[in-house]
Design an enzyme around this catalytic site. Structure first.
Site, PDB file in Angstrom:
ATOM      1  N   ASP A   1      43.168  48.562  53.816  1.00 30.91           N
ATOM      2  CA  ASP A   1      43.293  47.161  53.440  1.00 30.91           C
ATOM      3  C   ASP A   1      42.305  46.256  54.161  1.00 30.91           C
ATOM      4  OD1 ASP A   1      44.618  47.507  55.855  1.00 30.91           O
ATOM      5  OD2 ASP A   1      46.548  46.764  55.134  1.00 30.91           O
TER       6      ASP A   1
ATOM      7  N   ASP B   1      49.947  45.633  65.476  1.00 26.49           N
ATOM      8  CA  ASP B   1      50.889  46.509  64.772  1.00 26.49           C
ATOM      9  C   ASP B   1      51.344  47.742  65.543  1.00 26.49           C
ATOM     10  OD1 ASP B   1      50.902  44.864  62.449  1.00 26.49           O
ATOM     11  OD2 ASP B   1      49.033  45.786  61.821  1.00 26.49           O
TER      12      ASP B   1
END
Length: 882
Positions: A70, A480
């Site tokens: 992404d 993350d």
């Protein structure tokens, strides 16, 4: 886990391992080149770390596959090494959004050709439009066609697809599904030019959240996939039947039977859902569709699977479970090209207790599951998982059933069976690519083995980096997955930072004169936002938050580790002595300021906010505003104090509509001088001085001489050398940079989605000299196993000089009692002969003063038992055991 990653300075910007063959971007005329030192670039291995929404196998050449990420570019599979080679490292600073890949297509007529649809955001966060990149050498080099609209590789719905497709019969024809109401686009000259398909009847209407004023969740997700029926064309002639998926719950699938001349809504189709994928089994005449009530990749509460008979127009609901029993949508979808009628799908949004994978060998009439309950909460798995190559995928968790660790996955929208090998399957998750090479065991009652198939694909977003003068060479703060302590850059660390495990670490620091003391801060849905380590980041314990803290912010350790200053989100700047059990508000400095410490004076701290510099000389209790002027007015700034130089501060940052560059202070921030040669700079870091130089080496991500790049100065900023090149740019590198204090020329560079990149000069870095003579005298040893896993363990050793004289070199020996075998060591030169191990100092830790300690660590193999050594000897002197 939420993987919506946004550049930390994106609003300001709006105003293969890498040692494999690099990709070169050939689009517009090249920028002026600046002579560059020759560097070798690699990744500090983490392996994965981000969402992989797409995997594409070429249909005519075996072992040719691509993966898209992404925000971290695209990759090509290298079968000989079972690794991925990065393909978009040539994307530069100004085009950083083109590291987000929303679609990838491999040409089955000419396998050398590959295409990528790039662009990260469709809203204002990405100032540039998207593009289609084309390569005739499998991604080794690219040409680019800019589009008149944006693409969203990191937008909602990015796991649907593929939005980009090559006609399997006439490969000069490509289709691209656009978001934002821009419709369906077509190229008839192999991707060189594009035009909208004017008669396509539906541009889509689904948005995830119409109330989102940022434009992120309120964008129309548009045209989401294109699938050709190859049986309706002949070589050299355009395929007649084309299916297109649209983000419209009432009108999700359209078809053309005349090579795109006209289009019709497919009659009788299901409504109330979005078709995430449309995969055609042309041999059986079946179009399979995976439906979800949401666009993903995080959301989705209900779903169905359907089969459309292309010959008769009949629709069949082949859902493996009743809609009422789903709490997830379907997305991942694949067929076995070697065994027509075999189809698999994923429950991509099943976060708890795990994702699910379904398999049918009779075209969806019946299904089996990758796992099922025996008696709740107990599970029986058809698979075994082996994450020994990426042990952090367990997250250090110990969940209660029915959860397991490692999980089978989440956000599982990419799922592909190798078209040439029914036993090989790969699927993407929010953290890695998993795969198996014995998938056939699923159908025979055996278990198939799931392993990470991700080496070479590095997808972490880096927020901060530190390279202490002793201990591990690299500590990182990551989005993350928190961050890692790298003791060996070429090996995946055994675990990310835990206790606590931040979802994102925003800042970290170590005590310059006591590098065993480390602090990190970050984001956590519930729990503390700060953690401390007293063993160089090997183990951690949580601190206590001041009232109101909502996010990590920035943190600074005093030079001696005796106090800390923290500027968290949601609360003002605070200071503490000790390890954060009691915080007090700091005076004279605004909330949200960036904080750093002087690297010599333990009571001096610095801050910056909105163009003003602040200084504290009382341990962070009070700050005074510096009279310095001319600094950047915004907050896109990073600054650091030089190790070993009291009051020596460097500041980088700014924006194109104001002050922007690199500033230097030698009086503790009272005044700053701007370096005239540096047009723009966003990071600053320090490394070991060059041979013959007295001042540490400077590193920056900057624009100098009209060229954007990574630069090095060995003469205090008087002159600069570009050390990267046009093939190694990695998009946005503005979060952090640091040199290595132990290896001249080594630099660690942050990226936003390509992980931690580090470079070494081919001119020859110099390391510290070898060990000195063995010492004599009393000693004490602390031996601690810090981590243990199947077949291996990690240990830390602390050696203390309990005598009265300084050691000028040391050599510690012991015997492993259970056949343990040393595999690597850090902060010591270690060898093993039989069961006997000898660890000697390296140059920088040879001198150990009386009463002081030196630490080193190692990893080793073990089996059966792992008893600690019974005795340690310093030369001929037996050490006491602590």
């Amino acid at each position: 886990m939420r993987r919506t990653r946004i550049l930390t300075a994106v609003l300001a910007l709006a105003a293969g391992l890498l040692s494999g063959a690099p990709a070169a971007l050939a689009a517009d005329p090249p920028s002026p080149r600046m002579a560059a030192d020759t560097y070798t670039w690699k990744n500090a291995r983490i392996d994965g770390g981000g969402f992989v929404p797409g995997i594409v196998f070429n249909r005519s050449e075996k072992n040719l596959a691509y993966a898209r990420t992404d925000i971290g570019g695209a990759y090509r599979w290298q079968e000989s090494s079972k690794t991925w080679t990065p393909l978009l490292d040539s994307v530069g600073w100004d085009d950083w959004g083109h590291t987000g890949v929303i679609g990838i297509a491999s040409d089955s007529v000419d396998p050398d050709r590959v295409y990528a649809a790039v662009g990260t955001y469709t809203n204002s966060w990405d100032p540039k439009n998207g593009a289609v990149m084309r390569s005739s050498d499998r991604g080794a080099s690219w040409k680019k066609t800019n589009l008149p609209f944006k693409l969203g590789g990191n937008m909602p719905g990015r796991g649907m697809g593929e939005r980009l497709a090559v006609d399997p019969n006439r490969n000069s024809v490509l289709y691209l599904g656009a978001p934002s109401g821009k419709g369906l686009w077509r190229s008839t000259d192999a991707g060189v030019t594009w035009s909208q398909v004017a008669n396509f009847p539906n541009v889509g209407n689904y948005v995830a959240d119409p109330s989102d004023t940022s434009g992120y969740s309120s964008d129309n997700q548009g045209i989401v996939w294109v699938t050709f029926d190859e049986s309706t064309g002949t070589s050299g002639n355009a395929t007649k039947t084309i299916y297109v998926g649209v983000a419209d719950k009432d009108n999700a699938v359209y078809r053309s039977t005349d090579a795109g001349a006209t289009w019709q809504r497919l009659a009788g189709q299901p409504t109330g859902y979005l078709a995430h994928k449309g995969v055609l089994d042309a041999e059986n005449g079946s179009l399979y569709l995976a439906y979800s009530d949401k666009g993903g990749p995080y959301d989705g509460g209900k779903g169905q699977l359907w089969r459309y008979a292309t010959g008769t127009g009949a629709w069949t609901n082949i859902s493996p479970v009743a809609e009422a029993d789903t709490s997830y949508g379907f997305s991942g979808l694949t067929v076995d090209r070697q065994k027509p009628g075999t189809v698999m799908a994923t429950a991509y949004s099943s976060w708890w207790p795990d994702t699910q994978i379904f398999r049918s060998t009779d075209s969806g009439a019946t299904w089996t599951k990758a796992w099922d309950y025996t008696s709740y909460p107990n599970r029986e798995n058809r698979y075994t998982m082996d994450v020994s190559s990426s042990p952090w995928l367990t997250w250090g968790a110990n969940p209660q059933p029915p959860e397991q660790t490692p999980k089978l996955g989440w956000m599982t929208e990419a799922l592909e069976i190798d078209p040439f090998d029914s036993n090989r399957m790969m699927y993407g998750t929010g953290a890695t690519i998993y795969g198996t090479e014995n998938l056939g065991n699923w159908d025979t009652g055996g278990k198939f083995t799931v392993k990470p198939m991700v080496r070479g694909l590095e997808e972490t977003a880096v927020n901060d980096l530190a390279s202490p003068p002793s201990g591990a060479p690299l500590l990182s703060a990551l989005g993350d997955i928190g961050g890692f302590r790298h003791t060996d850059l070429a090996k995946v660390p055994p675990m990310m930072f835990t206790q606590p495990n931040f979802t994102t670490t925003t800042s970290l620091d170590f005590a310059e004169s006591n590098p065993n003391t480390v602090v990190r801060v970050g984001n956590l849905d519930s729990g503390p936002h700060i953690a401390f380590s007293t063993d160089n980041g090997a183990n951690w314990f949580a601190g206590t938050d001041p009232s109101g803290v909502s996010g990590g912010g920035t943190v600074a350790s005093a030079a001696d580790g005796g106090r800390f200053v923290w500027s968290p989100e949601g609360a003002g700047v605070h200071h503490t002595t000790g390890f954060g059990t009691s915080w007090q508000a700091s005076g004279g400095i605004p909330a949200g300021a960036i904080v750093e410490s002087d690297r010599v004076d333990p009571k001096t701290f610095y801050g910056f906010k909105s163009g003003r510099f602040y200084v504290s000389t009382d341990g962070g209790a009070t700050f005074k505003e510096s009279p310095a002027t001319g600094l950047p007015s915004g907050d896109s700034v990073r600054f650091k104090a030089l190790p070993g130089g009291k009051g020596d501060v460097w500041l980088a940052g700014g924006a194109t509509d104001g002050a922007y560059g690199l500033w230097h202070s030698t009086d503790g921030g009272t005044s700053f001088t701007k370096l005239s040669a540096v047009e723009q700079a966003d990071t600053i870091g320090f490394g070991k001085a060059a041979p013959g130089a007295s001042y540490q080496t400077l590193y920056t991500s900057a624009k100098i001489g009209g060229v954007r790049g990574i630069f090095r100065s060995t003469d205090k900023g008087a002159s600069w050398t570009r050390i990267n090149d046009d093939a190694h740019q990695w998009g946005w590198t503005g979060a952090a940079i640091t040199g290595d204090p132990r290896v001249y020329g080594r630099v660690y560079v942050s990226t936003n989605g390509r992980g931690i990149v580090y470079g070494d000069s081919s001119g020859g870095g110099t390391t510290d000299p070898g060990p000195g003579p063995d010492p004599a005298g009393p000693c004490k040893v602390t031996y601690k196993v810090t981590s243990q896993w199947s077949g291996g363990f990690q240990a830390d050793v602390q050696l203390t000089n309990t005598g009265s004289t300084t050691w000028n070199g040391w050599s510690l020996g012991w015997t492993f009692p259970d056949g343990q075998k040393l595999t690597q060591a850090w902060n010591a030169g270690a060898t093993q002969s039989g069961a006997a191990v000898t660890a000697k100092n390296v140059g920088w830790n040879a001198n150990v003063a009386a009463g002081s300690s030196v630490g080193f660590g190692f990893t080793a193999e073990w089996s059966g038992t792992n008893t600690k050594p019974a005795a340690f000897k310093l030369g001929e002197q037996t050490c006491a055991l602590a």
